[in-house]
Design a protein around this motif. Structure first.
Motif, PDB file in Angstrom:
ATOM      1  N   VAL A 221     -22.412  70.695 -13.934  1.00  0.00           N
ATOM      2  CA  VAL A 221     -22.937  69.720 -12.865  1.00  0.00           C
ATOM      3  C   VAL A 221     -21.807  68.794 -12.675  1.00  0.00           C
ATOM      4  N   LEU A 222     -21.390  68.437 -11.625  1.00  0.00           N
ATOM      5  CA  LEU A 222     -20.664  67.112 -11.495  1.00  0.00           C
ATOM      6  C   LEU A 222     -21.299  66.110 -10.946  1.00  0.00           C
ATOM      7  N   VAL A 223     -21.386  64.846 -11.564  1.00  0.00           N
ATOM      8  CA  VAL A 223     -22.165  63.683 -10.917  1.00  0.00           C
ATOM      9  C   VAL A 223     -20.959  62.508 -10.303  1.00  0.00           C
ATOM     10  N   THR A 224     -21.046  62.283  -9.334  1.00  0.00           N
ATOM     11  CA  THR A 224     -20.238  61.058  -8.790  1.00  0.00           C
ATOM     12  C   THR A 224     -21.061  59.917  -8.692  1.00  0.00           C
ATOM     13  N   GLY A 225     -20.294  58.708  -9.003  1.00  0.00           N
ATOM     14  CA  GLY A 225     -20.993  57.349  -9.354  1.00  0.00           C
ATOM     15  C   GLY A 225     -21.266  57.481 -10.905  1.00  0.00           C
ATOM     16  N   ALA A 226     -20.824  58.183 -11.576  1.00  0.00           N
ATOM     17  CA  ALA A 226     -21.263  58.367 -12.950  1.00  0.00           C
ATOM     18  C   ALA A 226     -21.096  57.200 -13.796  1.00  0.00           C
ATOM     19  N   THR A 227     -20.332  56.093 -13.263  1.00  0.00           N
ATOM     20  CA  THR A 227     -20.274  54.823 -14.189  1.00  0.00           C
ATOM     21  C   THR A 227     -21.107  53.600 -13.362  1.00  0.00           C
ATOM     22  N   GLY A 228     -22.059  54.332 -12.449  1.00  0.00           N
ATOM     23  CA  GLY A 228     -22.885  53.433 -12.009  1.00  0.00           C
ATOM     24  C   GLY A 228     -24.233  53.570 -12.641  1.00  0.00           C
ATOM     25  N   PHE A 229     -25.466  52.896 -12.195  1.00  0.00           N
ATOM     26  CA  PHE A 229     -26.785  52.703 -12.694  1.00  0.00           C
ATOM     27  C   PHE A 229     -27.193  54.192 -12.801  1.00  0.00           C
ATOM     28  N   LEU A 230     -27.652  54.653 -11.559  1.00  0.00           N
ATOM     29  CA  LEU A 230     -28.469  56.064 -11.585  1.00  0.00           C
ATOM     30  C   LEU A 230     -27.540  57.093 -12.153  1.00  0.00           C
TER      31      LEU A 230
ATOM     32  N   THR B 120     -29.930  68.759  -0.679  1.00  0.00           N
ATOM     33  CA  THR B 120     -31.253  67.925  -1.000  1.00  0.00           C
ATOM     34  C   THR B 120     -30.888  66.362  -0.915  1.00  0.00           C
ATOM     35  N   VAL B 121     -31.753  65.829  -0.188  1.00  0.00           N
ATOM     36  CA  VAL B 121     -31.751  64.342  -0.011  1.00  0.00           C
ATOM     37  C   VAL B 121     -32.650  63.734  -0.758  1.00  0.00           C
ATOM     38  N   LEU B 122     -32.566  62.844  -1.447  1.00  0.00           N
ATOM     39  CA  LEU B 122     -33.463  62.184  -2.351  1.00  0.00           C
ATOM     40  C   LEU B 122     -33.424  60.639  -1.718  1.00  0.00           C
ATOM     41  N   ARG B 123     -34.673  59.969  -1.400  1.00  0.00           N
ATOM     42  CA  ARG B 123     -34.771  58.644  -1.067  1.00  0.00           C
ATOM     43  C   ARG B 123     -35.534  57.962  -2.094  1.00  0.00           C
ATOM     44  N   PRO B 124     -34.887  57.329  -3.441  1.00  0.00           N
ATOM     45  CA  PRO B 124     -35.677  56.572  -4.358  1.00  0.00           C
ATOM     46  C   PRO B 124     -35.839  55.141  -3.692  1.00  0.00           C
ATOM     47  N   ARG B 125     -37.058  54.721  -4.134  1.00  0.00           N
ATOM     48  CA  ARG B 125     -37.171  53.198  -3.545  1.00  0.00           C
ATOM     49  C   ARG B 125     -37.174  52.186  -4.541  1.00  0.00           C
ATOM     50  N   GLY B 126     -36.066  51.247  -4.451  1.00  0.00           N
ATOM     51  CA  GLY B 126     -35.907  50.175  -5.403  1.00  0.00           C
ATOM     52  C   GLY B 126     -35.890  50.625  -6.986  1.00  0.00           C
ATOM     53  N   ILE B 127     -34.746  51.267  -7.016  1.00  0.00           N
ATOM     54  CA  ILE B 127     -34.481  51.560  -8.581  1.00  0.00           C
ATOM     55  C   ILE B 127     -34.303  50.503  -9.585  1.00  0.00           C
ATOM     56  N   TYR B 128     -35.069  50.394 -10.632  1.00  0.00           N
ATOM     57  CA  TYR B 128     -34.995  49.562 -11.604  1.00  0.00           C
ATOM     58  C   TYR B 128     -34.876  50.208 -12.942  1.00  0.00           C
TER      59      TYR B 128
ATOM     60  N   THR C   7     -28.318  46.441 -12.361  1.00  0.00           N
ATOM     61  CA  THR C   7     -27.275  45.290 -11.881  1.00  0.00           C
ATOM     62  C   THR C   7     -27.909  44.783 -10.431  1.00  0.00           C
ATOM     63  N   ALA C   8     -29.060  45.220 -10.186  1.00  0.00           N
ATOM     64  CA  ALA C   8     -29.360  44.757  -8.724  1.00  0.00           C
ATOM     65  C   ALA C   8     -30.544  44.192  -8.564  1.00  0.00           C
TER      66      ALA C   8
ATOM     67  N   LEU D 251     -33.757  43.329 -10.561  1.00  0.00           N
ATOM     68  CA  LEU D 251     -34.063  42.310 -11.505  1.00  0.00           C
ATOM     69  C   LEU D 251     -33.018  41.103 -11.730  1.00  0.00           C
ATOM     70  N   PRO D 252     -31.665  41.533 -11.943  1.00  0.00           N
ATOM     71  CA  PRO D 252     -30.613  40.478 -11.944  1.00  0.00           C
ATOM     72  C   PRO D 252     -31.003  39.472 -10.853  1.00  0.00           C
ATOM     73  N   ARG D 253     -30.814  40.067  -9.725  1.00  0.00           N
ATOM     74  CA  ARG D 253     -30.814  39.166  -8.298  1.00  0.00           C
ATOM     75  C   ARG D 253     -32.089  38.237  -8.234  1.00  0.00           C
ATOM     76  N   LEU D 254     -33.421  38.874  -8.757  1.00  0.00           N
ATOM     77  CA  LEU D 254     -34.480  37.959  -8.863  1.00  0.00           C
ATOM     78  C   LEU D 254     -34.428  36.931  -9.827  1.00  0.00           C
ATOM     79  N   THR D 255     -33.804  37.371 -10.913  1.00  0.00           N
ATOM     80  CA  THR D 255     -33.565  36.536 -12.123  1.00  0.00           C
ATOM     81  C   THR D 255     -32.587  35.323 -11.724  1.00  0.00           C
ATOM     82  N   ARG D 256     -31.564  35.521 -11.154  1.00  0.00           N
ATOM     83  CA  ARG D 256     -30.810  34.384 -10.527  1.00  0.00           C
ATOM     84  C   ARG D 256     -31.553  33.676  -9.704  1.00  0.00           C
ATOM     85  N   ALA D 257     -32.209  34.001  -8.664  1.00  0.00           N
ATOM     86  CA  ALA D 257     -32.859  33.210  -7.765  1.00  0.00           C
ATOM     87  C   ALA D 257     -33.961  32.604  -8.482  1.00  0.00           C
ATOM     88  N   LEU D 258     -34.695  32.915  -9.496  1.00  0.00           N
ATOM     89  CA  LEU D 258     -35.703  32.102 -10.093  1.00  0.00           C
ATOM     90  C   LEU D 258     -35.174  31.070 -10.932  1.00  0.00           C
ATOM     91  N   ARG D 259     -33.886  31.234 -11.564  1.00  0.00           N
ATOM     92  CA  ARG D 259     -33.157  30.365 -12.414  1.00  0.00           C
ATOM     93  C   ARG D 259     -32.734  29.225 -11.603  1.00  0.00           C
TER      94      ARG D 259
END
Length: 319
Positions: free
Chosen positions: A3-12, A157-165, A170-171, A173-181
């Motif tokens: 298997v080859l995975v693109t975006g392997a240094t990203g979150f998912l 195959t096309v996957l549509r995952p909603r709001g990956i955490y 890096t998207a 919870l960190p954004r919400l944390t910055r907004a709250l702080r």
């Protein structure tokens, strides 16, 4: 399976690459961050520092591969259209053609953001008509990328995952944390807003299922249970030791202000992301749940992480 995975240094992409390697598959991860590549190598993933926008060098890596997970993308609510086209549409179309020519199975990571402007927000099925209007350049680019992928590689195959955490997010919870702080996040609705999220391990599980069995078409993916957004924000604020969102400000007023800030930002030569975007406001004020019937029946998908367990894990890990 190779298997080859693109975006392997990203979150998912990183989570999928590691889990596939742990399961005994021969995995090659492609990404732009050599520093993160070292960690992948330690996890048994062969890492290649390649830029997919440059045609040619990476295509030979598809020879002898059984499947590709295309997780690389420009995932942002803000940016220049030409960058979204280059990173999301052009790269995806080129990769899909190369996979189709070699008979390689392709799993493309899309987004349910394509549903945001449809007017349907509860138990949304994949058959929902999408476009021509979208609520962000990101959503438009990902939909056009989907179309390009399915045209070039009908068996994809096309996957549509909603709001990956999850750990390493890096998207969301960190954004919400910055907004709250910052203390500048008002309460935008007097009633609760229920949405669905996807733990990264659930998204990775769906990706592995799609790689391991032929499953052409589009599939929604979530944790399978709703999450109350504002209750989560209050809980997050308590965990951070900061005030809960206040005072109440009507969402349309804030969304209008955000649209004005976006307009001003677009006039600036640098086009820097404004502190507030209309799309970001809508994520906190509009419910969204997805129909998982197709994923359950055709992929055999069932969440492996419950949202209560997943969110507890993330909150415990906060600094």
């Amino acid at each position: 399976m190779r298997v080859l995975v693109t975006g392997a240094t990203g979150f998912l992409g990183g989570v999928v690459a590691r889990e596939l390697a742990q399961a005994g598959h021969e995995v090659t991860g492609v990404g732009r961050d050599p520093a993160s590549g070292a960690a992948l190598e330690e996890a048994g993933v062969r890492f290649l520092p390649l830029d997919l926008r440059s045609p040619g060098p990476w295509e030979k890596e598809l020879d002898g591969v059984d499947g590709v997970l295309h997780a690389a993308a420009r995932s942002s609510l803000w940016g220049r259209w030409e960058d979204f086209v280059a990173d999301n549409i052009t790269v995806s179309a080129r990769l899909a053609r190369a996979c189709a020519e070699r008979g390689v199975r392709l799993v493309f990571v899309g987004t349910p953001s394509v549903y945001n402007a449809t007017g349907q927000h509860v138990q949304v099925p994949e058959s929902t008509p999408v476009g021509p209007r979208f609520d962000s350049l990101y959503a438009r680019s990902k939909f056009l990328a989907e179309e390009a992928v399915r045209l070039a590689h009908p068996e994809a195959t096309v996957l549509r995952p909603r709001g990956i955490y999850g750990p390493g997010d890096t998207a969301i919870l960190p954004r919400l944390t910055r907004a709250l702080r910052s203390g500048r996040l008002p309460r935008l609705t007097r009633t609760e807003v229920h949405t669905e999220l996807t733990h990264v391990r659930n998204a990775a599980h769906a990706a592995k299922l799609a790689l391991e069995r032929p499953a052409p078409g589009v599939f929604n993916v979530t944790d399978g249970e709703t999450v109350p957004i504002w209750a989560l924000l209050d809980r997050l604020a308590d965990r951070l030791g900061v005030p809960c969102p206040h005072p109440y400000v009507p969402a349309p007023m804030v969304e209008g202000a955000a649209a004005l800030l976006e307009g001003i930002a677009r006039l600036h030569p640098a086009k820097l992301e404004p502190v507030l975007t209309a799309s970001g406001v809508r994520l906190l004020t509009r419910a969204m749940t997805l129909d998982l019937t197709r994923a359950r029946e055709r992929l055999g998908y069932a969440p492996v992480v419950h949202p209560v367990e997943g969110l507890d894990e993330v909150l415990r890990a906060l600094p």
